[in-house]
Design a protein around this motif. Structure first.
Motif, PDB file in Angstrom:
ATOM      1  N   GLY A  20      -4.617 -12.432   4.496  1.00  0.00           N
ATOM      2  CA  GLY A  20      -3.200 -12.076   4.507  1.00  0.00           C
ATOM      3  C   GLY A  20      -2.594 -12.194   3.125  1.00  0.00           C
ATOM      4  N   ALA A  21      -2.879 -13.311   2.471  1.00  0.00           N
ATOM      5  CA  ALA A  21      -2.347 -13.523   1.126  1.00  0.00           C
ATOM      6  C   ALA A  21      -2.862 -12.439   0.189  1.00  0.00           C
ATOM      7  CB  ALA A  21      -2.755 -14.902   0.615  1.00  0.00           C
ATOM      8  N   ASN A  22      -4.124 -12.095   0.356  1.00  0.00           N
ATOM      9  CA  ASN A  22      -4.767 -11.062  -0.451  1.00  0.00           C
ATOM     10  C   ASN A  22      -4.016  -9.726  -0.344  1.00  0.00           C
ATOM     11  OD1 ASN A  22      -6.553  -9.453  -1.751  1.00  0.00           O
ATOM     12  ND2 ASN A  22      -8.279  -9.803  -0.379  1.00  0.00           N
ATOM     13  N   VAL A  23      -3.780  -9.321   0.915  1.00  0.00           N
ATOM     14  CA  VAL A  23      -3.118  -8.028   1.137  1.00  0.00           C
ATOM     15  C   VAL A  23      -1.701  -8.047   0.573  1.00  0.00           C
ATOM     16  CG1 VAL A  23      -2.230  -6.443   2.896  1.00  0.00           C
ATOM     17  CG2 VAL A  23      -4.482  -7.483   3.173  1.00  0.00           C
ATOM     18  N   VAL A  24      -0.952  -9.122   0.862  1.00  0.00           N
ATOM     19  CA  VAL A  24       0.430  -9.203   0.412  1.00  0.00           C
ATOM     20  C   VAL A  24       0.494  -9.175  -1.108  1.00  0.00           C
ATOM     21  CG1 VAL A  24       2.436 -10.731   0.278  1.00  0.00           C
ATOM     22  CG2 VAL A  24       1.308 -10.335   2.466  1.00  0.00           C
ATOM     23  N   LEU A  25      -0.397  -9.951  -1.762  1.00  0.00           N
ATOM     24  CA  LEU A  25      -0.390 -10.009  -3.215  1.00  0.00           C
ATOM     25  C   LEU A  25      -0.684  -8.634  -3.817  1.00  0.00           C
ATOM     26  CD1 LEU A  25      -0.071 -11.902  -5.589  1.00  0.00           C
ATOM     27  CD2 LEU A  25      -2.539 -12.252  -5.589  1.00  0.00           C
ATOM     28  N   ARG A  26      -1.653  -7.969  -3.207  1.00  0.00           N
ATOM     29  CA  ARG A  26      -2.031  -6.645  -3.687  1.00  0.00           C
ATOM     30  C   ARG A  26      -0.856  -5.666  -3.634  1.00  0.00           C
ATOM     31  NH1 ARG A  26      -7.924  -4.546  -2.996  1.00  0.00           N
ATOM     32  NH2 ARG A  26      -8.630  -6.653  -2.575  1.00  0.00           N
ATOM     33  N   VAL A  27      -0.216  -5.609  -2.471  1.00  0.00           N
ATOM     34  CA  VAL A  27       0.901  -4.667  -2.320  1.00  0.00           C
ATOM     35  C   VAL A  27       2.044  -5.030  -3.259  1.00  0.00           C
ATOM     36  CG1 VAL A  27       2.572  -3.684  -0.709  1.00  0.00           C
ATOM     37  CG2 VAL A  27       0.261  -4.165   0.058  1.00  0.00           C
ATOM     38  N   ALA A  28       2.316  -6.344  -3.383  1.00  0.00           N
ATOM     39  CA  ALA A  28       3.405  -6.774  -4.256  1.00  0.00           C
ATOM     40  C   ALA A  28       3.105  -6.408  -5.702  1.00  0.00           C
ATOM     41  CB  ALA A  28       3.624  -8.277  -4.118  1.00  0.00           C
ATOM     42  N   LEU A  29       1.846  -6.569  -6.122  1.00  0.00           N
ATOM     43  CA  LEU A  29       1.473  -6.210  -7.490  1.00  0.00           C
ATOM     44  C   LEU A  29       1.643  -4.711  -7.727  1.00  0.00           C
ATOM     45  CD1 LEU A  29      -1.668  -8.394  -8.280  1.00  0.00           C
ATOM     46  CD2 LEU A  29       0.491  -8.356  -9.512  1.00  0.00           C
ATOM     47  N   LEU A  30       1.189  -3.919  -6.741  1.00  0.00           N
ATOM     48  CA  LEU A  30       1.327  -2.466  -6.880  1.00  0.00           C
ATOM     49  C   LEU A  30       2.796  -2.083  -7.028  1.00  0.00           C
ATOM     50  CD1 LEU A  30      -1.238  -1.065  -4.270  1.00  0.00           C
ATOM     51  CD2 LEU A  30      -1.428  -1.134  -6.756  1.00  0.00           C
ATOM     52  N   MET A  31       3.639  -2.739  -6.204  1.00  0.00           N
ATOM     53  CA  MET A  31       5.060  -2.395  -6.263  1.00  0.00           C
ATOM     54  C   MET A  31       5.665  -2.810  -7.595  1.00  0.00           C
ATOM     55  SD  MET A  31       6.217  -3.182  -2.389  1.00  0.00           S
ATOM     56  CE  MET A  31       7.914  -2.780  -2.658  1.00  0.00           C
ATOM     57  N   ALA A  32       5.277  -3.984  -8.094  1.00  0.00           N
ATOM     58  CA  ALA A  32       5.830  -4.446  -9.363  1.00  0.00           C
ATOM     59  C   ALA A  32       5.410  -3.504 -10.485  1.00  0.00           C
ATOM     60  CB  ALA A  32       5.353  -5.867  -9.645  1.00  0.00           C
ATOM     61  N   LEU A  33       4.141  -3.100 -10.462  1.00  0.00           N
ATOM     62  CA  LEU A  33       3.656  -2.195 -11.508  1.00  0.00           C
ATOM     63  C   LEU A  33       4.400  -0.862 -11.468  1.00  0.00           C
ATOM     64  CD1 LEU A  33      -0.181  -2.876 -11.407  1.00  0.00           C
ATOM     65  CD2 LEU A  33       1.350  -3.230 -13.351  1.00  0.00           C
ATOM     66  N   SER A  34       4.572  -0.321 -10.261  1.00  0.00           N
ATOM     67  CA  SER A  34       5.236   0.983 -10.204  1.00  0.00           C
ATOM     68  C   SER A  34       6.702   0.840 -10.586  1.00  0.00           C
ATOM     69  CB  SER A  34       5.057   1.640  -8.841  1.00  0.00           C
ATOM     70  OG  SER A  34       5.566   0.804  -7.856  1.00  0.00           O
ATOM     71  N   SER A  35       7.275  -0.341 -10.317  1.00  0.00           N
ATOM     72  CA  SER A  35       8.642  -0.590 -10.745  1.00  0.00           C
ATOM     73  C   SER A  35       8.745  -0.551 -12.263  1.00  0.00           C
ATOM     74  CB  SER A  35       9.058  -1.971 -10.251  1.00  0.00           C
ATOM     75  OG  SER A  35      10.234  -1.895  -9.559  1.00  0.00           O
ATOM     76  N   VAL A  36       7.791  -1.220 -12.936  1.00  0.00           N
ATOM     77  CA  VAL A  36       7.809  -1.212 -14.397  1.00  0.00           C
ATOM     78  C   VAL A  36       7.718   0.224 -14.901  1.00  0.00           C
ATOM     79  CG1 VAL A  36       6.569  -1.876 -16.482  1.00  0.00           C
ATOM     80  CG2 VAL A  36       6.846  -3.521 -14.637  1.00  0.00           C
ATOM     81  N   LEU A  37       6.843   1.002 -14.278  1.00  0.00           N
ATOM     82  CA  LEU A  37       6.683   2.395 -14.715  1.00  0.00           C
ATOM     83  C   LEU A  37       7.975   3.181 -14.529  1.00  0.00           C
ATOM     84  CD1 LEU A  37       4.714   4.711 -15.601  1.00  0.00           C
ATOM     85  CD2 LEU A  37       4.424   5.176 -13.174  1.00  0.00           C
ATOM     86  N   THR A  38       8.551   3.136 -13.313  1.00  0.00           N
ATOM     87  CA  THR A  38       9.701   4.004 -13.052  1.00  0.00           C
ATOM     88  C   THR A  38      10.984   3.484 -13.705  1.00  0.00           C
ATOM     89  OG1 THR A  38       9.962   2.905 -10.945  1.00  0.00           O
ATOM     90  CG2 THR A  38       8.872   5.031 -10.905  1.00  0.00           C
TER      91      THR A  38
END
Lengths: 183, 286, 263
Positions: C109-127
């Motif tokens: 669970g922690a793995n999945v949540v961390l992954r999605v949160a990282l993806l969102m943070a990265l795309s936030s930095v990009l946009t």
């Protein structure tokens, strides 16, 4: 009136623009966005009117531009949405080419329903692969695709043919069976 | 049903870097049966003003009163506003959507509580006023009509509600001279029947012919407000504002300068002609 | 007047803002790959620290940049619980009916949540650091390799530019149509679902007609001037990538490569 390559391209461009504009238009109408999924409509129409490749393009670029310019859909659900909408655009175009019952309304409905099914199956599969963590996800997403989006499906089925007929009446797109009118 | 703006200000995109003040502390009262022309340059706030009156925008400050009631107050029944104030936008033909002309014109009557016969009567009345034969147009698709016909159907859709106040935004833009005349005649007929008319226009000539009162806006402020003849008699100011005055007013001025004395309150074509006639007969034309 | 919406973009002059959009987009793809491939603690730590560093260097207001993650906390929580309780582990800590809480599940669970949160943070930095306009032109130039599979890249690029030009016009027109129908008694503000559904047709049909009319006018004008496709148009010359752009690419590739080292 002929649907030339240039005309199809520009109509596709306009449909992509509508993928950005329509959700913004309904944003202020409470809950309307989540209820009837306004971005689906230009994609479905683009596939029906311009054909499969253009519909596919509209389904990929539309949500992407919308996400870039308005932040909706958020990046997290963008890929799944792109898969779903690309499938709608592609399959409405394909089915419109295959299905020729001599009645426009029947063609439209068969293509729409078939494309909506294919799109949901594909998007569900894509989501199951992306969130491949467990078995639950498929059931959860499958029910959400058909139950919560039911009002949206109904509105789209009513609205899309109405728009096609309105555009035909306004002589902005050619008739599908011009000979039928002449008789 | 008088309409009143009380110290109204309106700011676009407030709270963002693009904040712009479109209307600044405007007060104005329009009484029953007036025919008001609104003049001003693009961006002077005239379309903001009419949208505030129609309740389509909410003022940032101040009140809009219809018949003494604040239309933006909580608990105000907006259907009263919709029934009494109609607005015809610049390209009204873009609002058509129904499958038949009859249905489209009846759209505004959907929530009016009228029965079917009355609705049909209203639709017939509105279409006939706009110069259609009800029976031949009712079942046509509004979308396949010609451009001019579409516009007339759309206006019929606004008039069918029988609003006490009708607002027009550049109603004659894009019409040919004949269409203009016919259309302005129609508006002034409506006005004679007691409807209050508020119309935005760049066209000083047609304003001079029909409007009884002129309001001039400049960068969000009300700078002139008065009887048409009074506003147009200040030729210098109107030219400074690059709005100009009506041709008959200019001609009368030119004649005066050349020693052919003319009254200073001429604005319309008819007035000019009769003044010249009077001068010629009274002065003894050679 | 309507203007083109600016999306998530937040004005700034940080090094991240200044990186060429093409390099930024490619780096983003590399970093996404890194997140997806991450399977070890060291790998996660590398991506996590790098993402945090990006947020810091870009000087974005954290509340806005990570707002999406905060708004979706319930989603994250549900995902975490589902993984924690339904993961098929050998030795559950606790089990009742169909629920089986396990260490493996919690980790998953922690793995999945961390992954999605990282993806969102990265795309936030990009946009947040790239204007939508720069992003689309970067997308257009990165599409070029698709030519190999016979995608008419120039035409697609033309369609995208035309679409962007249409957005402000159509927004303005939509606003006008909405106001006109409101004045005629459409009840957009109503709470009732039926009233809302009734508003859809009077709004959407005129919007489509007006949009298609514009498309018709433009395509007729283009054909009248002999337009036959975008292939022969002269193109604006793209600026070459600078040192900092290459550095960004190199670092992102390194973070991605780290994932293969610690598997």
């Amino acid at each position: 009136m002929k649907m030339t390559y240039v005309k199809r391209s520009i109509i596709t461009a306009v449909c992509i623009a509508l993928c950005v504009v329509l959700p913004m238009a309904f944003h202020s109408v409470k809950n309307a966005g989540s209820i009837f999924a306004p971005m689906h409509i230009p994609v479905l129409l683009c596939g029906l009117i311009c054909g499969a490749p253009f519909g596919l393009l509209c389904g990929i670029i539309g949500p992407l531009l919308s996400s870039l310019f308005t932040g909706m859909p958020p990046a997290a659900i963008l890929p799944a949405m792109m898969v779903e909408l690309a499938a709608y655009g592609l399959f409405t175009g394909l089915f419109m080419q295959i299905v020729r019952t001599k009645a426009v309304l029947a063609d439209l409905y068969i293509s729409l329903v078939a494309a909506m099914l294919c799109g949901r199956v594909l998007a569900g599969a894509a989501k199951a692969l992306i969130f491949s963590a467990g078995k639950y996800s498929l059931t959860v997403w499958a029910t959400s695709y058909f139950v919560t989006s039911l009002p949206g499906i109904i509105i789209q089925l009513a609205l899309v043919p109405a728009i096609v007929f309105a555009l035909q009446k306004a002589r902005l797109i050619p008739l599908r069976y011009p000979e039928a009118i002449c008789k | 049903m008088p309409v009143e703006l009380e110290n109204v200000s309106y700011t676009y995109a407030s709270g963002t870097p693009y904040e712009t003040e479109a209307l600044e502390n405007m007060s104005l009262k329009i009484k029953d049966g007036e025919f008001v022309g609104v003049m001003g340059h693009t961006g002077c706030g005239k379309s903001t003003m009419i949208q505030l009156i129609a309740g389509l925008l909410v003022p940032s400050e101040g009140k809009v009163l219809l018949d003494g009631n604040d239309i933006n107050a909580k608990g105000y029944d907006r259907s009263v506003l919709r029934r009494n104030v109609g607005i015809v936008f610049q390209y009204p033909e873009y609002q058509l959507f129904e499958t038949t002309v009859e249905k489209d014109v009846a759209f505004g009557l959907k929530h009016s509580g009228l029965d079917r016969g009355e609705v049909s009567e209203r639709v017939r009345w509105a279409l006939e006023i706009m110069g259609f034969s009800f029976d031949s147009i009712r079942n046509q698709s509004p979308l396949s009509l010609s451009g001019g016909e579409k516009r007339r159907v759309a206006i019929a859709g606004v008039l069918a509600v029988r609003p006490k106040i009708v607002i027009f935004d550049e109603p004659i833009a894009g019409l040919d001279p004949l269409g203009r005349e016919a259309f302005l005649k129609l508006i002034s007929d409506l006005n004679e029947d007691g409807t209050t008319i508020i119309t935005v226009s760049h066209n000083a000539d047609s304003m001079a012919e029909y409007a009884k009162r002129i309001i001039v806006l400049d960068s969000g402020r009300l700078i002139m407000d008065g009887k048409t003849r009074d506003v147009f008699s200040d030729v210098k100011r109107m030219e400074e504002l690059r709005l100009g005055v009506s041709q008959p007013r200019l001609i009368a001025d030119m004649l005066s300068k050349r020693g052919f004395e003319m009254p200073r309150d001429i604005v319309s074509c008819g007035e000019l002609v009769s003044a010249i006639k009077e001068r010629l007969i009274g002065g003894g034309c050679p | 007047m309507s203007r083109l919406p600016t999306g998530q973009y937040i004005y700034g002059e940080s090094p991240i803002h200044l990186i060429d959009a093409r390099a930024k987009l490619l780096s983003f793809i590399l970093l996404i790959a890194a997140v997806v491939l991450a399977s070890s603690f060291a790998g996660y730590a590398a991506v996590f620290c790098f993402t945090a560093a990006l947020l810091w260097i870009s000087r974005l207001p954290l509340g806005t940049a990570l707002g999406a993650i905060r708004r979706l906390w319930l989603f994250f929580f549900v995902i975490f619980l589902m993984n924690a309780f339904f993961f098929e582990a050998e030795n559950p800590i606790f089990s009742w009916w169909i629920f089986r809480l396990s260490y493996g599940g919690i980790a998953q669970g922690a793995n999945v949540v961390l992954r999605v949160a990282l993806l969102m943070a990265l795309s936030s930095v990009l946009t947040c650091t790239t204007t939508p306009m720069d992003m689309t032109s970067a997308l257009q130039s990165l599409m070029k390799p698709l030519k190999i599979i016979r995608v008419p890249v120039e035409d697609v690029a033309m369609i995208i530019s035309v679409a962007i030009q249409f957005i402000p016009t159509l927004l303005e027109e939509t606003d006008m149509i909405k106001k006109a129908q409101t004045a005629r008694g459409a009840r957009f503000e109503s709470r009732s679902l039926r009233h809302k559904a009734e508003c859809v047709i009077p709004l959407v049909i005129p919007i489509f007609i007006s949009a298609f009319r514009r498309a018709d006018e433009l395509s007729t004008a283009m054909e009248a001037r002999g337009y036959r496709g975008a292939k022969n148009r002269t193109k604006r010359k793209k600026e070459p990538l600078k040192a900092r752009d290459l550095a960004a690419l190199f670092i992102s590739a390194a973070i991605c490569a780290v994932q293969f080292c610690f598997r």
